[in-house]
Design a protein around this motif. Structure first.
Motif, PDB file in Angstrom:
ATOM      1  N   GLU A 137      34.049  66.339  33.287  1.00 12.08           N
ATOM      2  CA  GLU A 137      35.233  65.462  33.273  1.00 12.08           C
ATOM      3  C   GLU A 137      35.069  64.311  34.255  1.00 12.08           C
ATOM      4  O   GLU A 137      35.369  63.161  33.933  1.00 12.08           O
ATOM      5  N   ALA A 138      34.589  64.602  35.453  1.00 15.38           N
ATOM      6  CA  ALA A 138      34.406  63.569  36.472  1.00 15.38           C
ATOM      7  C   ALA A 138      33.349  62.550  36.058  1.00 15.38           C
ATOM      8  O   ALA A 138      33.529  61.339  36.249  1.00 15.38           O
ATOM      9  N   ALA A 139      32.259  63.000  35.484  1.00 21.29           N
ATOM     10  CA  ALA A 139      31.195  62.080  35.049  1.00 21.29           C
ATOM     11  C   ALA A 139      31.679  61.193  33.908  1.00 21.29           C
ATOM     12  O   ALA A 139      31.426  59.989  33.900  1.00 21.29           O
ATOM     13  N   LEU A 140      32.385  61.778  32.948  1.00 24.49           N
ATOM     14  CA  LEU A 140      32.898  60.987  31.819  1.00 24.49           C
ATOM     15  C   LEU A 140      33.933  59.964  32.280  1.00 24.49           C
ATOM     16  O   LEU A 140      34.016  58.866  31.724  1.00 24.49           O
ATOM     17  N   LYS A 141      34.698  60.287  33.291  1.00 25.84           N
ATOM     18  CA  LYS A 141      35.713  59.363  33.816  1.00 25.84           C
ATOM     19  C   LYS A 141      35.057  58.118  34.415  1.00 25.84           C
ATOM     20  O   LYS A 141      35.595  57.021  34.319  1.00 25.84           O
ATOM     21  N   GLN A 142      33.866  58.270  34.997  1.00 28.04           N
ATOM     22  CA  GLN A 142      33.159  57.140  35.605  1.00 28.04           C
ATOM     23  C   GLN A 142      32.444  56.269  34.575  1.00 28.04           C
ATOM     24  O   GLN A 142      32.212  55.084  34.823  1.00 28.04           O
TER      25      GLN A 142
END
Length: 134
Positions: A63-68
């Motif tokens: 989730e964190a990687a996709l948000k960036q």
């Protein structure tokens, strides 16, 4: 000096804990890093990317990687590993490659090979990340 049964058991317990801690230090294990050993790497069009490492769970890292990552991206997860992303310097929106491997050198080499495999002319590493112990 005479030591009672409960005191002796307590002393043996403390000794056992100290031996376990010493053994963990000798083998280089880090209990905190073990708990936070999930990462993710998101890859998108035109050299877009996002990264996350040392998260407590793979889904949180993803989730964190996709948000960036800007635009339409896909994510790969890693656990105690490294990920690398390579793009064609002459056409960042064109051929690219990525890899997840246990060591950074292997992931960098494989990501570059993948970029060339898909038609890259001047492939370079755009980004890389390692999570705990990668």
């Amino acid at each position: 000096m005479i030591v009672s049964g409960p005191a002796r058991r307590f002393a043996l317990f403390v000794f056992g804990v100290m031996v376990a801690i010493g053994a963990a230090r000798v083998t280089g294990e880090n209990f905190i890093a073990e708990a936070n050993a999930a990462g993710a790497f998101a890859i998108g069009q035109c050299a877009a990317y996002g990264q996350a490492y040392d998260y407590p769970a793979e889904n949180l890292a993803k989730e964190a990687a996709l948000k960036q990552c800007k635009g339409s991206c896909t994510a790969v997860t890693m656990k105690k590993a490294c990920a690398a992303f390579s793009v064609d310097m002459t056409n960042p929106c064109g051929p690219h490659g990525y890899a997840v491997r246990p060591k950074i050198s292997a992931s960098l080499n494989e990501a570059t090979r993948e970029c060339y495999k898909y038609g890259g002319k001047e492939c370079v590493i755009r980004a890389w990340v390692c999570d705990a112990k990668g």
